[in-house]
Design an enzyme around this catalytic site. Sequence first.
Site, PDB file in Angstrom:
ATOM      1  N   GLU A 130     -40.430 -12.502  17.882  1.00  0.00           N
ATOM      2  CA  GLU A 130     -39.378 -12.303  16.894  1.00  0.00           C
ATOM      3  C   GLU A 130     -39.850 -12.676  15.488  1.00  0.00           C
ATOM      4  O   GLU A 130     -39.485 -12.019  14.509  1.00  0.00           O
ATOM      5  CB  GLU A 130     -38.155 -13.129  17.273  1.00  0.00           C
ATOM      6  CG  GLU A 130     -36.921 -12.821  16.448  1.00  0.00           C
ATOM      7  CD  GLU A 130     -35.672 -13.373  17.091  1.00  0.00           C
ATOM      8  OE1 GLU A 130     -35.199 -14.435  16.642  1.00  0.00           O
ATOM      9  OE2 GLU A 130     -35.178 -12.750  18.052  1.00  0.00           O
ATOM     10  N   GLU A 157     -22.855 -22.509  12.434  1.00  0.00           N
ATOM     11  CA  GLU A 157     -23.000 -21.056  12.452  1.00  0.00           C
ATOM     12  C   GLU A 157     -22.073 -20.422  11.426  1.00  0.00           C
ATOM     13  O   GLU A 157     -22.457 -19.495  10.704  1.00  0.00           O
ATOM     14  CB  GLU A 157     -22.685 -20.508  13.853  1.00  0.00           C
ATOM     15  CG  GLU A 157     -23.766 -20.735  14.888  1.00  0.00           C
ATOM     16  CD  GLU A 157     -25.007 -19.893  14.646  1.00  0.00           C
ATOM     17  OE1 GLU A 157     -24.895 -18.804  14.031  1.00  0.00           O
ATOM     18  OE2 GLU A 157     -26.095 -20.309  15.055  1.00  0.00           O
ATOM     19  N   GLU A 159     -28.300 -19.800  21.074  1.00  0.00           N
ATOM     20  CA  GLU A 159     -28.575 -18.438  21.529  1.00  0.00           C
ATOM     21  C   GLU A 159     -27.275 -17.698  21.874  1.00  0.00           C
ATOM     22  O   GLU A 159     -27.157 -16.491  21.630  1.00  0.00           O
ATOM     23  CB  GLU A 159     -29.511 -18.462  22.741  1.00  0.00           C
ATOM     24  CG  GLU A 159     -30.890 -19.042  22.465  1.00  0.00           C
ATOM     25  CD  GLU A 159     -31.783 -18.116  21.656  1.00  0.00           C
ATOM     26  OE1 GLU A 159     -31.296 -17.494  20.677  1.00  0.00           O
ATOM     27  OE2 GLU A 159     -32.971 -18.007  21.994  1.00  0.00           O
ATOM     28  N   ASP A 193     -32.682 -16.719   7.755  1.00  0.00           N
ATOM     29  CA  ASP A 193     -32.747 -16.730   9.220  1.00  0.00           C
ATOM     30  C   ASP A 193     -34.185 -16.783   9.705  1.00  0.00           C
ATOM     31  O   ASP A 193     -34.483 -17.391  10.734  1.00  0.00           O
ATOM     32  CB  ASP A 193     -32.049 -15.499   9.799  1.00  0.00           C
ATOM     33  CG  ASP A 193     -31.533 -15.761  11.202  1.00  0.00           C
ATOM     34  OD1 ASP A 193     -30.811 -16.758  11.406  1.00  0.00           O
ATOM     35  OD2 ASP A 193     -31.858 -14.972  12.109  1.00  0.00           O
TER      36      ASP A 193
END
Length: 206
Positions: free
Chosen positions: A77, A196, A126, A41
């Site tokens: 992040e 995803e 998102e 990720d």
Amino acid sequence: MQAYLKSKKQLWDEALYHPFIKACSDGSIRKSQFEAWLVQDNIYVLEFMRFMAQTLAHAPPEHYSVLISGLSALDSELDWYKEKLAERGLSRDVEVLPGCNTYIKMMQSFADKPYPVQIMAVWAIEYAYSEAWATGAGDPDDFKAPYNEFANRWGSKPFREYVDQLAQKAQEALQGTSKEVRKEAEAVCDKIASYEVDFWQMAFDA
């Protein structure tokens, strides 16, 4: 957005309620599974930031503030990911696994798409994170430590408000566009939901 999500409920439910998320919630996720996800990720987020920057370059000025806020959050992040990887003694210099690599290549293919398609892609990406960590396994506060830190990051109210802002901008961008562009934007969101699932499964199988 709600009409689209309702029409593709089964597809999105698979992305939002994956066993990986549920295992993070109840603490049954294996260390190897979670760390595989975390490392991949981190790679994905770096590429997503590049895609966001490309989207900003095509955006109308009235959309700048929302996209810039997203880019700023992604910059922070990446520093946070660096800390989380260091805490676990994980290297950022690792092989990109197929589930991550194919997702990245798909996202890169959006670079020459019309802006309405690009902003829809940003929203869908998102949205997937927000909803998965916020509702995919119950309330973020119910996640077992240390995974509650991740659930509270992406399942938080401020992050969901940001996703809602992206949805509004995407809807604005789609207004007045052709049927073909709207159809393409929905197809891109379908692909994101599917990828995803593959990304979660990639880590779950680790």
